[in-house]
Design an enzyme around this catalytic site. Structure first.
Site, PDB file in Angstrom:
ATOM      1  N   ARG A  82     -34.837-115.589  68.794  1.00  0.00           N
ATOM      2  CA  ARG A  82     -34.094-115.880  67.681  1.00  0.00           C
ATOM      3  C   ARG A  82     -34.367-117.487  67.639  1.00  0.00           C
ATOM      4  NH1 ARG A  82     -28.374-118.042  66.656  1.00  0.00           N
ATOM      5  NH2 ARG A  82     -28.317-118.086  64.541  1.00  0.00           N
ATOM      6  N   HIS A 126     -30.072-123.624  60.130  1.00  0.00           N
ATOM      7  CA  HIS A 126     -29.286-123.805  61.407  1.00  0.00           C
ATOM      8  C   HIS A 126     -29.002-125.372  61.200  1.00  0.00           C
ATOM      9  CE1 HIS A 126     -28.353-122.269  65.452  1.00  0.00           C
ATOM     10  NE2 HIS A 126     -27.709-123.655  65.443  1.00  0.00           N
ATOM     11  N   TYR A 298     -18.435-117.712  72.540  1.00  0.00           N
ATOM     12  CA  TYR A 298     -18.541-118.663  73.849  1.00  0.00           C
ATOM     13  C   TYR A 298     -17.015-118.501  74.402  1.00  0.00           C
ATOM     14  CZ  TYR A 298     -22.872-120.448  72.348  1.00  0.00           C
ATOM     15  OH  TYR A 298     -24.118-120.611  71.546  1.00  0.00           O
ATOM     16  N   GLU A 357     -25.671-115.551  69.869  1.00  0.00           N
ATOM     17  CA  GLU A 357     -25.805-116.623  70.662  1.00  0.00           C
ATOM     18  C   GLU A 357     -24.516-116.400  71.815  1.00  0.00           C
ATOM     19  OE1 GLU A 357     -25.134-120.608  69.231  1.00  0.00           O
ATOM     20  OE2 GLU A 357     -26.342-120.356  67.588  1.00  0.00           O
TER      21      GLU A 357
HETATM   22  O1  LIG Z   1     -22.344-125.225  71.425  1.00  0.00           O
HETATM   23  C1  LIG Z   1     -23.486-124.254  71.616  1.00  0.00           C
HETATM   24  C2  LIG Z   1     -24.047-123.639  70.537  1.00  0.00           C
HETATM   25  N1  LIG Z   1     -23.195-123.081  69.543  1.00  0.00           N
HETATM   26  N2  LIG Z   1     -23.638-122.351  68.342  1.00  0.00           N
HETATM   27  C3  LIG Z   1     -24.533-123.454  67.639  1.00  0.00           C
HETATM   28  C4  LIG Z   1     -25.678-123.943  68.504  1.00  0.00           C
HETATM   29  O2  LIG Z   1     -26.616-124.822  67.670  1.00  0.00           O
HETATM   30  C5  LIG Z   1     -25.049-124.743  69.571  1.00  0.00           C
HETATM   31  O3  LIG Z   1     -26.077-125.306  70.689  1.00  0.00           O
END
Ligand SMILES: OC[C@H]1NNC[C@@H](O)[C@@H]1O
Ligand SMILES: [Ca+2]
Length: 453
Positions: A82, A126, A298, A357
């Site tokens: 990804r 992003h 997370y 993620e």
């Molecule tokens: O904080 C870790 C990740 N969280 N989601 C978006 C990503 O760009 C970050 O690095």
């Protein structure tokens, strides 16, 4: 013998194992070959915004090292990768002329992935908005829905038949809460009035891109949301009210309109005079049906009532009984299972989900020692969260894959290179990559379909 020790963690056939990155965090060469400036080029070069004054000018030098990084992905047994496309590399001004050299980078990357037998999953956006669009109001300008759909069309047509799974926007909540409400991220604004408008335009742009994809694209399209479940701090009514405000402002603000439910009621209370109503036709556009949904996960939060904590009036209570990562996030795997179950319920139980993620930042040494990078805390986080994900699948969650955050140590936005999320270590002085113990474990998980857990 408890059932735990004998249980198998074998994942379903066809479960897709990969890793994730984002353009500005890994590519470097951010102004090379005709690329336009993004809001992160500006933000990172503005003194005071970035820890240690770090920028994405070099990052992991992936723009030049993408071939060796594909070899790295093969050593990790990745089945998918990804990544995100830098809008301003492809269309330097964000609208109008295409930069062929910028598009060529992604063309070569995608062909390289396909040759390696690795499925490309591309995210259109992003966080790295072309600065030229920000000069026209960026996410505050309603025209951005058309600008975004036009940009999407360039990619949908260029990669037709090669990229089959598209994500429109990564983490609308972070884009808006970080970029417009609290200002910790580009473009660094701090206004509830702007946040409400930006949030709405992010959703409209997503819908416009989905509509355009239906006209010119091929494959599957969805959006990627960050969800952080909010657990009760106590049974006091004011804490439950705070929990509901926090859940609405982070987890429902974007999910509910996407699912055709409109904005959660609590947002009027959270944003007060900054809240506004929007035209009905916007909500039809926003709820354009999608083919899948990505979850970035997370940690959880345990918010208590906090009248002074603007604007949600809730503050997380530190859960001292559990470990916390380098980014201060509680390690609490059961909440991952709960969120997956919750999200499948919230999306009707049939919409294919993917963990786009998941990962953790820990202190790692700056260079390998005897060719190894031992990261026991990240190994433990990975093991426990993959098991928690397996539990969710066992509860019937339609989960199709998992993308580890991240393939490489990279630029953790305004925290710079100080936070290492990679399953592969990057020595930023030499650009040398070293697969960490967590990466070695992940490669074994993929080879054994989870049996090694
Ligand atoms: O904080 C870790 C990740 N969280 N989601 C978006 C990503 O760009 C970050 O690095
Ligand atoms: Ca750039």
């Amino acid at each position: 013998m408890s059932s735990e020790t004998t249980r198998s963690y074998r994942f379903p056939e066809g479960f897709l194992w990969g890793a994730a990155t984002a353009a500005y965090q890994i590519e470097g060469s951010s102004m090379a070959d005709g690329a336009g400036e993004s809001i992160w080029d500006r933000f990172s070069h503005t003194p005071g915004n970035m820890k240690d004054g770090d920028t994405g000018d070099v990052a992991c030098d992936h723009y030049n090292r993408w071939r060796e990084d594909i070899e790295l992905m093969k050593r990790l047994n990745l089945q998918a990768y990804r990544f995100s496309v830098s809008w301003s590399r492809v269309i330097p001004e964000g609208r109008g002329a295409i930069n062929a050299k910028g598009l060529d980078f992604y063309d070569r990357l995608v062909d390289g992935l396909l040759e390696a037998g690795i499925e490309p999953l591309a995210t259109l956006y992003h966080w790295d908005l072309p600065a030229a669009l920000d000069d026209r109001g960026g996410w505050l300008n309603p025209d951005i829905a058309d600008w975004f759909a036009d940009y999407g069309q360039v990619l949908f047509e260029t990669f037709k038949g090669r990229v089959k799974t598209w994500g429109t926007i990564n983490e609308p909540w972070v884009i808006v809460d970080g970029g417009y409400l609290h200002g910790a991220l580009a473009p660094g604004h701090r206004s509830a009035f702007e946040a409400v408008i930006a949030g709405h335009n992010v959703l409209r742009a997503h819908g416009a891109a989905v509509k355009r994809f239906r006209e010119v694209g091929e494959g599957r399209i969805g959006i990627v949301l960050n969800i952080e479940p909010k657990y009760p701090a106590s049974d006091k009514p004011e804490d439950e009210a705070a929990r509901k405000r926090a859940e609405a402002q982070m987890n429902r603000w974007f999910l509910d309109p996407l699912m055709g439910r409109g904005y959660p009621e609590e947002l009027k209370d959270v944003y007060g005079e900054a809240w506004r109503e929007f035209p009905r036709e916007d909500f039809e556009l926003i709820a354009e049906p999608t083919d899948w949904m990505g979850l970035n996960w997370y940690t959880r939060a345990v918010p208590e009532n906090a009248p002074d904590a603007w604007p949600v009036r809730a503050r997380p209570v530190k859960q001292v009984q559990h470990a916390h990562t380098e980014t201060g996030w509680e390690v609490y795997p059961p909440a991952f299972t709960d969120t997956l179950v919750w999200l499948s319920e919230q999306t009707g139980g049939k919409l294919p989900l993917m963990v786009t993620e998941n990962g953790s930042a820990w202190y790692d040494p700056p260079h390998a020692i005897e060719g190894r990078i031992h990261d026991p805390m990240r190994v433990h986080y990975l093991q426990t969260h993959l098991k928690a994900m397996h539990d969710a699948i066992g509860k019937g969650v339609p989960l199709r894959g998992y993308m580890a955050w991240s393939l490489l140590d990279n630029l953790e936005w305004s925290l710079g290179y100080s936070k290492r999320f990679g399953i592969t270590h990057v020595n930023f002085a030499t650009q040398e990559r070293t697969i960490k113990d967590s990466g070695l474990l992940y490669a074994e998980v993929i080879r054994s379909h989870g049996e090694v857990l």
